[in-house]
Design an enzyme around this catalytic site. Structure first.
Site, short mmCIF file in Angstrom:
data_model
loop_
_atom_site.label_atom_id
_atom_site.label_comp_id
_atom_site.label_asym_id
_atom_site.label_seq_id
_atom_site.Cartn_x
_atom_site.Cartn_y
_atom_site.Cartn_z
NE ARG A 1 -3.86 0.58 1.91
CZ ARG A 1 -5.09 0.59 2.43
NH1 ARG A 1 -5.33 1.28 3.54
NH2 ARG A 1 -6.07 -0.06 1.86
CG HIS B 1 -8.45 0.15 -2.93
ND1 HIS B 1 -7.65 -0.91 -2.56
CD2 HIS B 1 -9.15 0.50 -1.80
CE1 HIS B 1 -7.84 -1.18 -1.28
NE2 HIS B 1 -8.74 -0.34 -0.80
CD GLN C 1 -12.80 -2.12 -0.80
OE1 GLN C 1 -11.99 -1.98 0.08
NE2 GLN C 1 -13.98 -2.69 -0.60
CG ASP D 1 -13.52 6.09 -1.32
OD1 ASP D 1 -13.51 5.89 -0.09
OD2 ASP D 1 -12.47 6.13 -2.00
CB CYS E 1 -13.84 0.87 -0.09
SG CYS E 1 -13.19 2.55 0.07
NE ARG F 1 -10.06 -5.33 0.45
CZ ARG F 1 -9.30 -4.32 0.92
NH1 ARG F 1 -9.88 -3.30 1.52
NH2 ARG F 1 -7.99 -4.30 0.73
N1 NVA Z 1 -9.96 6.55 -1.53
C1 NVA Z 1 -9.62 6.15 -0.19
C2 NVA Z 1 -9.81 4.68 0.00
C3 NVA Z 1 -9.55 4.19 1.39
C4 NVA Z 1 -9.63 2.71 1.53
C5 NVA Z 1 -8.19 6.55 0.12
O1 NVA Z 1 -7.33 6.38 -0.77
O2 NVA Z 1 -7.92 7.02 1.22
N1 CP Z 2 -11.15 -0.27 2.39
C1 CP Z 2 -9.88 -0.31 2.85
O1 CP Z 2 -8.92 -0.48 2.08
O2 CP Z 2 -9.78 -0.16 4.20
P1 CP Z 2 -8.44 0.08 5.04
O3 CP Z 2 -7.90 1.42 4.64
O4 CP Z 2 -8.87 0.00 6.47
O5 CP Z 2 -7.46 -1.01 4.68
#
Ligand code: NVA
Ligand code: CP
Length: 308
Positions: free
Chosen positions: A101, A128, A131, A224, A264, A292
């Site tokens: 990540r 993502h 997800q 989101d 998500c 997930r």
């Molecule tokens: N769009 C959000 C998704 C979090 C799982 C982010 O990147 O923070």
């Molecule tokens: N939806 C998701 O990726 O959640 P986290 O940021 O908690 O991993």
């Protein structure tokens, strides 16, 4: 050939369906597959915070007979002290896959370029894709199938989730509608890719500023956060820009009467979604969060097997 999952279209539409079907089978029989028996280890690297991704990958690796190795940003030499390429060359001697990540999509691409084990994008600024596998599994479970269904994503069209919905959604043969202000367009590459794939799968990709048009008759309504990780300094401007893009009960009433709502998570009630929707009867967010685990187990199984 080593198979990576840097973005949604690193797999074919047929492979996507195969992974979703395997995820559903694994959900029914969680400990039947042990591709990591040994145990082999998988590196889970987090440059951003996480609850679902961290826990679901950790549990999933263990379920597959393996050992999860978690690195938080700053724990390792990666970044300031050691290059992505050198990190890849070390990790691929020690682990069966690398899950990362991070911020720039180019980080993931560089890791994959130098790694001889699968690299999985567990969220970048651009995509993502893990997800999306969970979301598609959830839609298939609730709606019976994916092809021909309509999904409306409401909110930040420039987000990783919107880009991934465009590509993964049309791969599944869905009609994907993104409702977003004109200044928050998806990546041009994501829209071009989605349009190309749609012509092969029968799906479609549409971006509009008109929320009612996007949601009208939809089978799935998704949103989101308006403020993705790394954008916190922009909060005030973004909250103002996304006025009118909240998923409310009134907006949900324009969708199909049996539409489901997905997010998500983490969610910000009162901003991108009203509590009445996310905590209401059409919400499938807890199934989505659980999936997930199953979807990523199926993904890891697929990548490890296909890379042999
Ligand atoms: N769009 C959000 C998704 C979090 C799982 C982010 O990147 O923070
Ligand atoms: N939806 C998701 O990726 O959640 P986290 O940021 O908690 O991993």
């Amino acid at each position: 050939m080593i198979r990576h999952f840097r973005r949604d279209d690193d797999i074919t539409p047929a492979e996507q369906q195969q992974i979703i079907d395997l995820a559903i089978a694994m959900k029914a029989d969680p400990y039947a597959h042990k591709p990591l028996a040994g145990p082999k280890s998988i590196a889970l690297i987090f440059d951003k915070t996480s609850t679902r991704t961290r826990v679901s990958f950790s549990v999933g690796v263990a379920d597959l007979g393996g050992n999860p190795l978690i690195f938080q940003a700053g724990d390792s030499q990666l970044g300031a002290k050691e290059s992505i390429a050198d990190t890849a060359r070390v990790l691929d001697r020690l682990v069966a896959a690398i899950v990362w990540r991070t911020f720039a999509q180019s980080n993931i691409d560089e890791m994959a370029q130098h790694s001889r084990v699968p690299v999985i994008n567990s969220l970048s600024d651009a995509f993502h894709p893990c997800q999306l596998l969970a979301d598609l599994q959830t839609i298939q479970e609730h709606k019976g199938s994916l092809a021909g269904k309509t999904v409306a994503f409401v909110g930040d069209g420039s987000s990783n989730m919107a880009n991934s919905y465009l590509i993964a959604g049309v791969m599944a043969g869905m009609a994907v509608r993104i409702a977003t202000p004109v200044s928050y367009q998806p990546l041009a590459d994501a829209l071009t890719t989605a349009t190309r794939i749609a012509s092969e799968t029968g799906g479609s990709a549409q971006v509009t500023a008109d929320v009612a048009e996007a949601v009208s008759g939809a089978d799935v309504v998704v949103t989101d956060t308006w403020i993705s990780m790394g954008q916190e300094a922009d909060k005030e401007r973004r909250v103002a820009d996304f006025a009118g893009y909240s998923v409310t009960d009134q907006l949900m009433s324009l969708a199909s009467s049996d539409a489901i709502f997905l997010h998500c998570l983490p969610a910000y009630r009162g901003y991108e979604v009203d509590a009445g929707v996310i905590d209401g009867p059409q919400s499938a967010i807890w199934d989505e969060a659980e999936n997930r685990l199953h979807a990523q187990k199926a993904l890891m199984h697929f990548l490890l097997t296909a890379s042999e």
